[in-house]
Each structure stands twice: as C-alpha cells, then as structure tokens.
Design a protein around this motif. Structure first.
Motif, PDB file in Angstrom:
ATOM      1  N   SER A   1     -38.810  10.030 -34.672  1.00  0.00           N
ATOM      2  CA  SER A   1     -37.911   8.976 -34.193  1.00  0.00           C
ATOM      3  C   SER A   1     -36.450   9.412 -34.165  1.00  0.00           C
ATOM      4  O   SER A   1     -35.598   8.665 -33.677  1.00  0.00           O
ATOM      5  CB  SER A   1     -38.040   7.726 -35.085  1.00  0.00           C
ATOM      6  OG  SER A   1     -39.347   7.197 -35.033  1.00  0.00           O
TER       7      SER A   1
ATOM      8  N   ALA B   1     -33.087  -4.015 -35.204  1.00  0.00           N
ATOM      9  CA  ALA B   1     -32.482  -2.686 -35.156  1.00  0.00           C
ATOM     10  C   ALA B   1     -31.144  -2.683 -35.899  1.00  0.00           C
ATOM     11  O   ALA B   1     -30.818  -1.727 -36.620  1.00  0.00           O
ATOM     12  CB  ALA B   1     -32.290  -2.239 -33.715  1.00  0.00           C
TER      13      ALA B   1
ATOM     14  N   HIS C   1     -35.338  -4.118 -25.153  1.00  0.00           N
ATOM     15  CA  HIS C   1     -36.348  -4.485 -26.152  1.00  0.00           C
ATOM     16  C   HIS C   1     -36.357  -5.972 -26.518  1.00  0.00           C
ATOM     17  O   HIS C   1     -37.275  -6.409 -27.202  1.00  0.00           O
ATOM     18  CB  HIS C   1     -36.128  -3.664 -27.429  1.00  0.00           C
ATOM     19  CG  HIS C   1     -36.255  -2.190 -27.235  1.00  0.00           C
ATOM     20  ND1 HIS C   1     -37.466  -1.574 -27.004  1.00  0.00           N
ATOM     21  CD2 HIS C   1     -35.310  -1.210 -27.216  1.00  0.00           C
ATOM     22  CE1 HIS C   1     -37.272  -0.260 -26.872  1.00  0.00           C
ATOM     23  NE2 HIS C   1     -35.970  -0.018 -26.989  1.00  0.00           N
TER      24      HIS C   1
ATOM     25  N   SER D   1     -34.268   3.714 -31.334  1.00  0.00           N
ATOM     26  CA  SER D   1     -35.269   2.738 -31.739  1.00  0.00           C
ATOM     27  C   SER D   1     -34.850   2.120 -33.060  1.00  0.00           C
ATOM     28  O   SER D   1     -33.866   2.541 -33.687  1.00  0.00           O
ATOM     29  CB  SER D   1     -36.636   3.404 -31.895  1.00  0.00           C
ATOM     30  OG  SER D   1     -36.606   4.343 -32.962  1.00  0.00           O
TER      31      SER D   1
ATOM     32  N   PHE E   1     -30.093  -2.381 -26.717  1.00  0.00           N
ATOM     33  CA  PHE E   1     -31.302  -2.816 -27.419  1.00  0.00           C
ATOM     34  C   PHE E   1     -31.814  -4.153 -26.878  1.00  0.00           C
ATOM     35  O   PHE E   1     -33.024  -4.348 -26.719  1.00  0.00           O
ATOM     36  CB  PHE E   1     -31.037  -2.927 -28.924  1.00  0.00           C
ATOM     37  CG  PHE E   1     -31.110  -1.609 -29.637  1.00  0.00           C
ATOM     38  CD1 PHE E   1     -32.288  -0.876 -29.657  1.00  0.00           C
ATOM     39  CD2 PHE E   1     -30.009  -1.090 -30.295  1.00  0.00           C
ATOM     40  CE1 PHE E   1     -32.372   0.345 -30.306  1.00  0.00           C
ATOM     41  CE2 PHE E   1     -30.077   0.130 -30.955  1.00  0.00           C
ATOM     42  CZ  PHE E   1     -31.263   0.850 -30.962  1.00  0.00           C
TER      43      PHE E   1
ATOM     44  N   SER F   1     -35.051   4.856 -35.592  1.00  0.00           N
ATOM     45  CA  SER F   1     -33.954   5.831 -35.509  1.00  0.00           C
ATOM     46  C   SER F   1     -32.660   5.254 -36.055  1.00  0.00           C
ATOM     47  O   SER F   1     -31.836   5.978 -36.617  1.00  0.00           O
ATOM     48  CB  SER F   1     -33.761   6.300 -34.064  1.00  0.00           C
ATOM     49  OG  SER F   1     -33.157   5.301 -33.262  1.00  0.00           O
TER      50      SER F   1
ATOM     51  N   ARG G   1     -33.873   5.656 -19.209  1.00  0.00           N
ATOM     52  CA  ARG G   1     -35.009   4.787 -19.530  1.00  0.00           C
ATOM     53  C   ARG G   1     -35.543   4.108 -18.273  1.00  0.00           C
ATOM     54  O   ARG G   1     -36.759   3.977 -18.080  1.00  0.00           O
ATOM     55  CB  ARG G   1     -34.592   3.736 -20.566  1.00  0.00           C
ATOM     56  CG  ARG G   1     -35.731   2.789 -20.942  1.00  0.00           C
ATOM     57  CD  ARG G   1     -35.355   1.885 -22.093  1.00  0.00           C
ATOM     58  NE  ARG G   1     -35.435   2.571 -23.360  1.00  0.00           N
ATOM     59  CZ  ARG G   1     -36.561   2.769 -24.047  1.00  0.00           C
ATOM     60  NH1 ARG G   1     -37.716   2.351 -23.543  1.00  0.00           N
ATOM     61  NH2 ARG G   1     -36.541   3.379 -25.199  1.00  0.00           N
TER      62      ARG G   1
ATOM     63  N   TYR H   1     -35.767  -7.695 -31.348  1.00  0.00           N
ATOM     64  CA  TYR H   1     -35.755  -6.264 -31.650  1.00  0.00           C
ATOM     65  C   TYR H   1     -34.320  -5.795 -31.905  1.00  0.00           C
ATOM     66  O   TYR H   1     -34.067  -4.995 -32.824  1.00  0.00           O
ATOM     67  CB  TYR H   1     -36.373  -5.479 -30.505  1.00  0.00           C
ATOM     68  CG  TYR H   1     -36.636  -4.019 -30.823  1.00  0.00           C
ATOM     69  CD1 TYR H   1     -37.907  -3.596 -31.177  1.00  0.00           C
ATOM     70  CD2 TYR H   1     -35.621  -3.069 -30.769  1.00  0.00           C
ATOM     71  CE1 TYR H   1     -38.165  -2.262 -31.466  1.00  0.00           C
ATOM     72  CE2 TYR H   1     -35.860  -1.742 -31.059  1.00  0.00           C
ATOM     73  CZ  TYR H   1     -37.131  -1.341 -31.408  1.00  0.00           C
ATOM     74  OH  TYR H   1     -37.369  -0.011 -31.701  1.00  0.00           O
TER      75      TYR H   1
END
Length: 319
Positions: A153, A259, A251, A132, A247, A135, A202, A255
């Motif tokens: 996280s 990140a 996301h 994330s 990512f 993270s 995921r 995002y």
C-alpha cells in the motif's frame, strides 16, 4: 527558469514534428513580457514551432495545462500526443522521443512519465501506487513493522530500472495520448494543485488505459520552485482541499473520513515516538492540527450550506 526549461524542451523536440506552447497562468510580475521577449530573441517568434499563450487567470496546474491543450496545433487540428513539462524541469536530449516511441509501440498505454533527478543528481520518486486508507496510515506512522505489513500500500514505488506499468506518475514530465484525453477529458480543475495527475491517471486506468514509467526518459527537475513546498512553514489550504477532494471523488465521503482518521491516528503514534526518541517531526509546523481543522471546517461548511456547494472539496461530482 521557464526560458531555461523552454530551451531544453526545444532541443529535446529535435526530429519530432510538433509545437511548443508556453502557458502563463495570470502572472502579474512581468513574466509574460520576459518570456515573450525571450522567444523573440531566440528567433522562435516566426513560425509556429513555439507559441506563447496567456490564460488570463491562475486556475492552478490542471487549468493551465487544460488551457494549453485546448489550443491544439496552430492549424486548428489536434495533435496525436500532448507532452506536459513543468517550468522548473529540463528534459535531456532524447527524453521526449523515448516517451513517444513507447506510446507508439504500446497501443494500450495512455501516458508515460520520465525518470526525474534533481540538479544534485539525486533521483526523485516519480512512480507511485494510488493513495488509500492504508497508505495514509503507513505514511503517517512511519514505523518499520507497519511499513512491512502494508508494503503493498506504500504510495512511492521503488525506482523501476526498466519500463514499468504503474498506477500513476508525476506530472512534471509526462506524455499523453490525445485519444485517451478525448475519452476521459483533461485535468479536473477542482484540483488547484496536487493530486490532479493522480486523479487523471486513475480515470485513465478506469477507462482501460495503462500508465507507464520510463527510466530511459531522463529529466532534471529543480522541484518546488512554484510552490515553495520544501520550505513550507505551514501546509497551504489547497493541499488539504485537493487531498480531501481526491478521496471523496474517487472513494466517497465515508472513505475520505476514514482515510483522514487513519492519517490522524498514524500521526499521533508518530508524535509519541518523536517525543520519546527526539526524532525530527519531518513535516511543516501544525500539520496535524491543520489537517483536523480542515476536515471539521469542510463538514461544517457543507452542513451550513445545506449540502455540497461549489467551494466544497467534498462535493461528489465524479467528473
């Protein structure tokens, strides 16, 4: 080493009805001949228990496994489960059966991964949370107070001592339910190497399947033999490609940008600490510069192409 892995897998398959497929990803160093001869010498060439298949290209970890899974059983049918094993990993007796028994008695489980240790008996972290933005910052800044604040996280999980449902497990030794694969598909071959099992887990979670870590399934893993990761003098471009694609795919572009920014900020703070305390940087040379350069290059490439293209890891096709 592949033959050593095959020997271990063959022993661990005792009592399990199934077949072993060894996939070669376009080797040009004589590997096909050596492995084929090794299978012949062990008397496994007769029958269908062990098969060797050359994919004809090096499409990466996911592509090679997809090729092997697509072959199915030798009679043309699909298996109930698919077990994936790295060529530098060696399951102990009972390791595969432990995964199989867990999936058999846990209908909601789509896949299960093993406890993995090195040849030096040091455990490898193989159970994780999904990456994330938080993270990325925590992993880069490496500061105790930040890690405590963001403890929920942190990607690597403390090693579970009992069977535990987790976000994702390492792909070095994992058993997957065919029913789940039929529903969500195999590995996304846009990932050449790294993040492909994270993405698969995921997608499994999104479809309602559980991912489990089983400490009773024990596997020895040399680690980084194919990639040479432990001795990297420079992080390869495919690692940055896979990270950014993960990512973006899961996301979105904004995002993914945030990140990367979080990681850059954390890394900058860490470098200040290193300069003050003379700590070891703990990463390949030029990592931060390569991370920033890769992000800029991806944006420029997308703009020059007039949009996301086939070679652009920022492409948002969630397949």
């Amino acid at each position: 080493m592949s033959l050593r892995s095959l020997d271990a897998a063959y022993r661990a398959m005792e009592g399990i009805a199934g077949e072993i497929v060894v996939v070669d990803n376009g080797s040009d160093d004589g590997s096909c001949e050596v492995i084929s001869a090794g299978i012949e010498a062990r008397g496994w060439a007769e029958g269908t228990r062990v098969r060797f298949a050359a994919s004809g290209r090096n499409g990466g970890f996911g592509a090679g496994n997809n090729f092997g899974m697509g072959l199915g059983l030798s009679d043309g049918s699909k298996p109930d489960y698919v077990y994936i094993l790295n060529s530098d990993a060696f399951p102990e007796p009972g390791a595969i059966n432990a995964l199989l028994e867990h999936l058999e008695r846990t209908p909601a489980a789509g896949m299960a991964g093993s406890y993995i240790r090195g040849e030096d008996d040091v455990p490898h972290v193989t159970a994780f949370r999904f990456p994330s933005m938080a993270s990325e910052f925590e992993g880069a800044v490496r500061t105790g107070i930040v890690s405590r604040l963001l403890r929920r996280s942190i990607v690597p999980l403390p090693m579970p001592e009992t069977p535990t449902a987790v976000d994702w497990v390492a792909g070095a030794s994992v058993l997957m339910r065919q029913e789940m694969l039929d529903q969500i598909g195999g590995f996304d071959e846009r990932f050449f190497l790294y993040f492909e099992e994270t993405d698969l887990c995921r997608r499994a979670e999104g479809a309602g399947w559980q991912v489990w870590y089983l400490p009773q399934s024990r596997v020895v893993h040399v680690g980084s033999v194919s990639t040479g990761m432990k001795g990297w003098t420079r992080t390869p471009g495919y690692w940055f490609d896979s990270r950014l694609y993960y990512f973006t795919k899961n996301h979105g572009r904004f995002y993914a940008f945030m990140a990367t920014l979080a990681r850059v900020m954390g890394a900058a703070i860490w470098r200040v600490r290193v300069a003050i305390s003379s700590k070891d940087l703990g990463e390949p040379p030029h990592f931060l510069r390569d991370l920033i350069s890769h992000g800029i290059a991806s944006v420029l490439r997308r703009q020059s192409d007039g949009g996301p293209g086939a070679g652009d890891p920022l492409r948002e096709e969630g397949k």
